[in-house]
Motif scaffolding. Sequence first.
Motif, mmCIF file in Angstrom:
data_model
loop_
_atom_site.group_PDB
_atom_site.id
_atom_site.type_symbol
_atom_site.label_atom_id
_atom_site.label_comp_id
_atom_site.label_asym_id
_atom_site.label_seq_id
_atom_site.Cartn_x
_atom_site.Cartn_y
_atom_site.Cartn_z
ATOM 1 N N THR A 94 0.827 -1.195 0.000
ATOM 2 C CA THR A 94 0.000 0.000 0.000
ATOM 3 C C THR A 94 0.864 1.248 0.000
ATOM 4 O OG1 THR A 94 -1.753 -1.159 1.184
ATOM 5 C CG2 THR A 94 -1.803 1.240 1.247
ATOM 6 N N GLY A 95 1.936 1.239 0.815
ATOM 7 C CA GLY A 95 2.831 2.382 0.855
ATOM 8 C C GLY A 95 3.517 2.614 -0.470
ATOM 9 N N SER B 78 2.361 1.710 -3.417
ATOM 10 C CA SER B 78 1.338 2.184 -4.344
ATOM 11 C C SER B 78 1.083 3.667 -4.149
ATOM 12 C CB SER B 78 0.036 1.401 -4.130
ATOM 13 O OG SER B 78 -0.990 1.913 -4.947
ATOM 14 N N GLU B 79 1.080 4.124 -2.895
ATOM 15 C CA GLU B 79 0.867 5.538 -2.609
ATOM 16 C C GLU B 79 2.006 6.375 -3.184
ATOM 17 O OE1 GLU B 79 -0.953 8.955 -1.161
ATOM 18 O OE2 GLU B 79 -1.734 6.904 -1.231
ATOM 19 N N TYR C 295 1.638 6.454 -6.916
ATOM 20 C CA TYR C 295 0.500 7.330 -7.238
ATOM 21 C C TYR C 295 0.891 8.801 -7.158
ATOM 22 C CZ TYR C 295 -3.830 9.922 -6.317
ATOM 23 O OH TYR C 295 -4.838 10.854 -6.334
ATOM 24 N N GLU C 296 1.533 9.201 -6.078
ATOM 25 C CA GLU C 296 1.909 10.606 -5.901
ATOM 26 C C GLU C 296 2.895 11.046 -6.978
ATOM 27 O OE1 GLU C 296 0.604 12.778 -4.047
ATOM 28 O OE2 GLU C 296 -0.635 11.509 -2.759
ATOM 29 N N GLU D 238 -2.342 -0.395 -9.200
ATOM 30 C CA GLU D 238 -3.214 0.253 -8.231
ATOM 31 C C GLU D 238 -3.167 1.776 -8.376
ATOM 32 O OE1 GLU D 238 -1.823 -1.165 -4.514
ATOM 33 O OE2 GLU D 238 -2.813 -3.118 -4.674
ATOM 34 N N ALA D 239 -1.971 2.302 -8.589
ATOM 35 C CA ALA D 239 -1.825 3.748 -8.745
ATOM 36 C C ALA D 239 -2.532 4.234 -10.006
ATOM 37 C CB ALA D 239 -0.339 4.112 -8.798
ATOM 38 N N ARG E 122 -6.242 4.437 -9.435
ATOM 39 C CA ARG E 122 -6.603 5.627 -8.654
ATOM 40 C C ARG E 122 -6.588 6.868 -9.522
ATOM 41 N NH1 ARG E 122 -3.243 6.335 -3.267
ATOM 42 N NH2 ARG E 122 -4.581 8.206 -3.218
#
Length: 242
Positions: free
Chosen positions: A6-7, A9-10, A13-14, A49-50, A53
Amino acid sequence: MQGRATGKSEAVYERLKEDIESLRLRPGAKLSEVQLGEELGASRTPVREAIRRLARDGLVDFVPGEVARVAPISLGGVHALFEFRMLLEPQAAASVATAGAADERVLVPFHDLLKRLEEFDESFRALDAAAQVRSYTKFYEVTEGFDQAVIAACRNPYLARTIRDLRSQTVRLRHLSHSRPRRMLTSLDEHRAMLKAITRGDAQAAEAAGRHHLAQTRQALIDSLTSQDLTLGRDVQVDLTG
């Protein structure tokens, strides 16, 4: 394991969001999970995942039979977005001015922003054209501060949330609308008018100034999208009928 995924992916994403909003990833650019994973040091799962989103944010499209791509920017899309923004943002500015007239504490961040804008404006006008271009980031910091301050001070939570949810789209377009130093100067004047109206607690003037700013920004975007010197990529759909 899930927390690390999850980290990651975050982080992906950013990074991708920043690249799309800043136009480092151009509209229409294809997004390969394998290539992005190699560039960002991530496996395909967090990259996938990113991208999903970013699709929910409206920044990525999925083309049937192809990989994902950065969502194109079209004239029709610009018109639709600004039609919606004009229903929301001037009303939010008026709401903040009204709240500030009743409670001066609401106005503190806007007084600070007005001071920062005046300082930046003075230094910006003294620069040559090349140096002005390099100073865009500082200008964006002031305007982003204004937008976030309006969202934070808006007394209608539904209005504030809707404006916040549009930020990814508006930030990306901001780089096009300020593609010329002259437009930045007029935008400075427009933000000054909005800030002065809010700090006076003048809801009517704040709403009018916000509406004028959006109209001018929309026209600057149209000029950028239709100019011959702007390249948005082969896959971009410029809808001239919108």
